[in-house]
Design a protein around this motif. Structure first.
Motif, short mmCIF file in Angstrom:
data_model
loop_
_atom_site.label_atom_id
_atom_site.label_comp_id
_atom_site.label_asym_id
_atom_site.label_seq_id
_atom_site.Cartn_x
_atom_site.Cartn_y
_atom_site.Cartn_z
N ALA A 14 0.83 -1.21 0.00
CA ALA A 14 0.00 0.00 0.00
C ALA A 14 0.86 1.26 0.00
O ALA A 14 0.57 2.23 -0.71
CB ALA A 14 -0.94 -0.01 1.21
N GLY A 15 1.93 1.24 0.78
CA GLY A 15 2.83 2.39 0.81
C GLY A 15 3.51 2.62 -0.52
O GLY A 15 3.64 3.76 -0.99
N GLY A 16 3.94 1.52 -1.16
CA GLY A 16 4.59 1.64 -2.47
C GLY A 16 3.62 2.16 -3.52
O GLY A 16 3.99 3.02 -4.34
N ARG A 17 2.40 1.66 -3.50
CA ARG A 17 1.41 2.13 -4.47
C ARG A 17 1.07 3.60 -4.25
O ARG A 17 0.87 4.35 -5.21
CB ARG A 17 0.16 1.27 -4.38
N ALA A 18 1.00 4.00 -2.99
CA ALA A 18 0.71 5.41 -2.69
C ALA A 18 1.82 6.31 -3.23
O ALA A 18 1.55 7.39 -3.78
CB ALA A 18 0.55 5.60 -1.18
N GLU A 19 3.06 5.89 -3.09
CA GLU A 19 4.18 6.68 -3.60
C GLU A 19 4.15 6.74 -5.13
O GLU A 19 4.39 7.80 -5.72
CB GLU A 19 5.51 6.09 -3.13
N LEU A 20 3.86 5.59 -5.75
CA LEU A 20 3.77 5.59 -7.21
C LEU A 20 2.61 6.45 -7.70
O LEU A 20 2.70 7.11 -8.73
CB LEU A 20 3.62 4.15 -7.72
N LYS A 21 1.51 6.44 -6.95
CA LYS A 21 0.37 7.28 -7.30
C LYS A 21 0.76 8.76 -7.19
O LYS A 21 0.39 9.59 -8.05
CB LYS A 21 -0.79 6.97 -6.36
N ARG A 22 1.53 9.09 -6.15
CA ARG A 22 1.98 10.48 -5.98
C ARG A 22 2.85 10.89 -7.16
O ARG A 22 2.71 11.99 -7.70
CB ARG A 22 2.76 10.61 -4.67
N ARG A 23 3.75 10.00 -7.58
CA ARG A 23 4.62 10.30 -8.71
C ARG A 23 3.81 10.42 -10.01
O ARG A 23 4.13 11.26 -10.87
CB ARG A 23 5.70 9.23 -8.85
N LEU A 24 2.80 9.59 -10.14
CA LEU A 24 1.93 9.66 -11.32
C LEU A 24 1.23 11.00 -11.39
O LEU A 24 1.15 11.64 -12.46
CB LEU A 24 0.90 8.52 -11.28
N GLU A 25 0.71 11.46 -10.28
CA GLU A 25 0.00 12.75 -10.25
C GLU A 25 0.96 13.92 -10.48
O GLU A 25 0.59 14.91 -11.10
CB GLU A 25 -0.72 12.91 -8.91
#
Length: 909
Positions: free
Chosen positions: A43-54
């Motif tokens: 979940a933490g990794g996906r949240a970071e990737l989502k932040r980078r995507l945005e």
């Protein structure tokens, strides 16, 4: 070993494997406990990737690598926990070794948020109990984390054997990447794969992958210009780039796409284009997955707007943000096609002993008007060849068409580079225009060469008005292709009709195309019919002006120019008349003939209409539309031949009655009693098959309401005939019942006999545009129509309770409109409603007409993607037109409320 994640920065912000490993060491040796720890890390990794995507939604490759990096770390942690904590092997044998390998997109270290995690568990020999325990634990753990895992457990011998047998497995192994476990085992398997599988099979693999690519293109529509493209599998998509890399890696053992430059398969400039295209496509794919919250690969209309906004496209004059985004997509897809051709040409030259040759029609001379010809392809001899005579940019394509040759990709690249040489002087050059007309009016396959000319950029440069529609999206659910691709396909269809290839499908057009005075007129009219789309006005009117300016330059006479301009101005007239008007109404034909005026224009417009509709996309041309167009053509041709008399109408009715009598074999008394029940309009409107079917249905009717159904595969529809006592509101009840069954009425001919019975002949299709064929569906439809027509169903309540959402159509805005015309028919008021298509729309409209105390004589229902155009021929209950202005305003207001979705007819039937 190559670092697959060099683009990924601050990797520990995504996942810190040491930190997670320490957290796992602190929990009991229990899989459930490990899942809890890993779930938090995921979940933490996906949240970071989502932040980078945005933060940077356009960094496609970096984001794709980041997804794979996160997956790698999780797989390593899961393996260590399973092999060291749950099933530690204190004294492992030589057989108890595992190499965990990534394959597929995961192997390339390129993943979207919802990509599959494809894993190969590599073993030295047959699987042992310890291996099975570790593999099973890993799989269950990854599944518990919500990952979609594809997996296989194979020995090295299995890998070699299966790779030899199956090119798909061979491709997967080609992309296999070591992730964790016994690295020496992976190295051994890779060495044996290269030596025992790859070596000596390079040519076969290349041919297999190109054949696979061609089959995939055919399956996906064989065009890179479809308006809802598949970003992964479609032509010009990611899979085409993968295919180039697979071939390069297989033949030359490269590890990265950048290495293709060193092998001479791409120039540095071409590699930059490769990388740019790949980055763009990955950015779109990752954002698409994130928006859809699933593994979606198709750029559907409802996704395109949000993608355009995410990727920071802005509205510009004459083009919306979503149109600009899709135009960029199509240009990238075209660039992928260019790279494919160049790559294969480099491959031929660099690896000549196993070159992949494209087929040529015949041997050609070594030189041709200054061009050279190599292996059936036109080549350019010098770098300044086009600069010396820019007309050669047109001549190259004319020669390719004339001699049935292909054009070398390098020549295409050079032509694209030199398109700027085509200026106003070249556009006015008589020789250049004559050469262009030779290509356009070719009797072979003009669409093929025109498409090459378009992809090189020469077409749009030579005809700037055409350049304005290149890669222009038609943002609706009706059109399947961009404007330029639609136009080129229409030209190709025209040539096929002229050559006799489509005689069975278009018998009328196949005959009259050889009766027209000028071939040039019809070919230029097809070229220009949509030339003014996207200019902010009526493209038919604006296009007619373009034709007046352009045709003289192309060498057309003043008379030909006037005819082309007229055809462009009225290119929608025939289809709109055929689908939106009652062809049995004499006034319809009279008005149509009043615009067309002569037989030559009638023939030309018929041919133009046919190729225009067919080129819209799969499923848009139906036998029902074909029949309507033929009926209109024949009726108009008869009126032009006989003059504005109805003598032909009387003869036609008499002929139909004679044909019916012969088919039925009834006595004179019975037959005459049957025919006297119907008004002339019935005999004019119905084809012979319907007349026969109606007669037999009426003769056999035992119940008060009789429903007969016939599936017509050639028509692509189910014909439904309802025979019942006539009463106000009958049609809206029938329409509601059909809607309840999930079907659509696409045409309706409504008749009343002299003795008060209704005969309604309907054409019904499924939402996907096909006939209803399954017995249970037909039985349900029949029962529901009977219940609805007899008033047993509370239609409004049943329809309101039924889910009727249309998500894809919701992204479009169709301005509702109601047009009332008392001049289109001598007997009826014609009401035309434009609205966003949705289930139960027809029911709502017909209910309003019933509530307004109107009688419907005929209904003509047309859909153009998300747009519905429903036309009703109505009278008041005394059989007169509606002339009262106040009453017309009230009816219009109520219909407009339903068309806009503000109100629905809610009163129970």
């Amino acid at each position: 070993m190559i670092d697959r994640f060099h683009r990924v920065t601050e990797r520990r912000a995504i996942i810190d494997r040491r930190e997670v490993s320490e957290a796992l060491a602190a929990v009991p040796a229990d899989r459930a406990a490990a899942v809890d720890v890993l779930r938090v890390a995921l979940a933490g990794g996906r949240a970071e990737l989502k932040r980078r995507l945005e933060a940077a939604p356009y960094k496609g490759l970096e984001l794709a690598n980041g997804q794979a990096f996160l997956t790698d770390q999780l797989v390593r942690l899961v393996f260590d926990f399973a092999a060291q904590r749950l099933y530690p092997a204190s004294n492992p044998s030589a057989a108890e070794r595992i190499a965990v390998c990534a394959v597929g997109g995961y192997g390339r270290a390129e993943m979207a948020p919802f990509s599959d995690v494809d894993i190969l568990f590599l073993t030295p020999q047959k699987s042992t109990g310890w291996i099975e325990q570790v593999v099973e634990t890993m799989l269950y753990t990854l599944w518990d984390l919500g990952l979609k895992v594809g997996h296989a457990t194979r020995s090295i011998a299995d890998v070699v054997r299966l790779s030899r047998e199956d090119v798909t497995i061979r491709t997967a192994m080609l992309e296999a990447r070591y992730v964790w476990g016994d690295e020496a085992l992976y190295d051994e398997a890779n060495a044996r794969f290269l030596k025992e599988v790859v070596s000596g099979t390079e040519r076969d693999f290349t041919q297999a992958k190109l054949a696979e690519r061609d089959a995939r293109h055919t399956r996906m529509g064989d065009s890179r210009y479809v308006v809802e493209p598949n970003i992964k599998e479609g032509k010009g998509g990611l899979r085409d780039l993968h295919t180039l890399f697979w071939i390069g890696k297989y033949v030359f053992r490269v590890e990265r796409a950048a290495d293709l430059v060193d092998k001479g398969l791409l120039t540095p400039r071409e590699y930059r284009q490769f990388n740019k295209a790949e980055n763009f496509l990955w950015a779109v794919r990752i954002n698409l997955h994130d928006i859809a919250k699933r593994g979606e690969e198709r750029l559907t209309f409802d996704m395109q707007r949000e993608l355009a906004a995410r990727l920071h496209y802005q509205d510009r004059a004459g083009m919306s943000a979503v149109e600009r985004f899709m135009r960029h997509y199509f240009l990238i897809a075209r660039q992928v096609g260019d790279l494919t051709g160049l790559f294969l040409s480099h491959l031929e030259e660099t690896y000549a002993e196993s070159r992949i040759r494209l087929p040529s029609m015949r041997r050609a001379p070594r030189t041709l008007n200054g061009f050279t010809v190599q292996r059936g392809r036109i080549c350019v001899p010098t770098d300044d060849f086009f600069a010396k005579d820019p007309v050669r940019l047109i001549e190259m394509f004319a020669l390719a068409e004339k001699h049935a040759l292909e054009i070398h990709p390098q020549a295409m690249r050079q032509a694209g580079r030199d398109t700027k040489l085509i200026d106003a002087r070249i556009r006015r050059d008589p020789r250049a225009n004559a050469l262009f007309m030779d290509v356009l009016t070719s009797r072979r396959a003009p669409d093929t060469v025109l498409r090459w000319m378009n992809e090189a950029g020469v077409f749009g440069r030579f005809v700037p008005d055409f350049g304005r529609v290149v890669a222009r999206m038609q943002y609706d659910m009706y059109h399947h292709y961009t404007v330029d691709e639609h136009t080129i396909r229409a030209i190709g269809l025209l040539a096929r009709i002229e050559n006799g290839e489509l005689t069975a499908e278009h018998p009328t057009s196949a005959v009259i195309i050889h009766q027209i005075t000028s071939r040039r007129v019809i070919y230029v009219a097809v070229l220009l019919h949509d030339i003014a789309k996207g200019r902010g006005g009526d493209h038919s009117v604006l296009g007619a002006d373009v034709a007046l300016a352009l045709c003289p330059r192309l060498g057309l006479t003043p008379a030909e120019t006037e005819t082309v301009s007229w055809l462009v101005r009225y290119h929608l007239l025939m289809s709109e008349t055929a689908t939106r008007r009652d062809l049995s109404d004499f006034k319809t034909i009279q008005d149509y003939v009043g615009v067309v005026q002569d037989v030559e224009r009638l023939r030309l417009l018929m041919i133009l209409t046919v190729v225009d509709i067919r080129a819209v996309g799969p499923g848009r041309w139906t036998e029902w539309k074909a029949q309507l167009l033929r009926d209109l053509y024949l009726a108009a041709e008869e009126m032009l031949r006989l003059g504005h008399q109805q003598r032909g109408r009387v003869e036609r009715i008499a002929a139909k009655k004679d044909e019916l009598k012969a088919a039925l074999g009834w006595s004179d008394r019975v037959f005459n009693a049957h025919t006297k029940r119907f008004f002339d309009s019935y005999w004019v409107a119905e084809p012979a098959g319907s007349l026969i079917a109606n007669a037999r249905q009426i003769a056999d009717a035992k119940d008060e309401i009789s429903v007969a159904m016939t599936c017509d595969d050639a028509l692509g529809a189910t014909q439904v005939s309802v025979y019942a006592p006539d009463h106000p509101g009958l049609f809206y009840r029938i329409a509601g019942g059909i809607t309840l069954c999930g079907a659509n009425i696409v045409d309706a001919r409504i008749h009343t006999t002299r003795d008060g019975m209704a005969v309604d002949n309907l054409v019904v299709q499924t939402p996907s545009g096909r006939a209803l064929e399954e017995a249970h569906a037909l039985d349900r439809l029949k029962a529901t129509i009977i219940e609805a027509a007899s008033g047993q169903l509370k239609l409004a309540e049943r329809l309101a309770a039924r889910p009727l959402s249309r998500h894809r159509a919701d992204v479009f805005k169709v301005e509702p409109n109601v047009l009332v015309d008392n001049k289109a028919s001598n007997r009826y008021t014609v009401v035309e409603v434009h609205a966003l298509d949705r289930p139960a729309l027809l029911y709502g409209l017909t209910r309003i007409l019933f509530d307004s105390r109107l009688s419907i004589s005929s209904a003509h229902i047309a859909t153009y993607g998300e747009r519905a155009v429903d036309v009703f021929y109505v009278t008041d209950l005394t059989g007169d037109k509606i002339e009262n202005a106040q009453r017309l305003r009230t009816i219009t207001r109520k219909l407009l409320a339903v068309a806009s979705g503000e109100t629905e007819a809610r009163t129970a039937a």
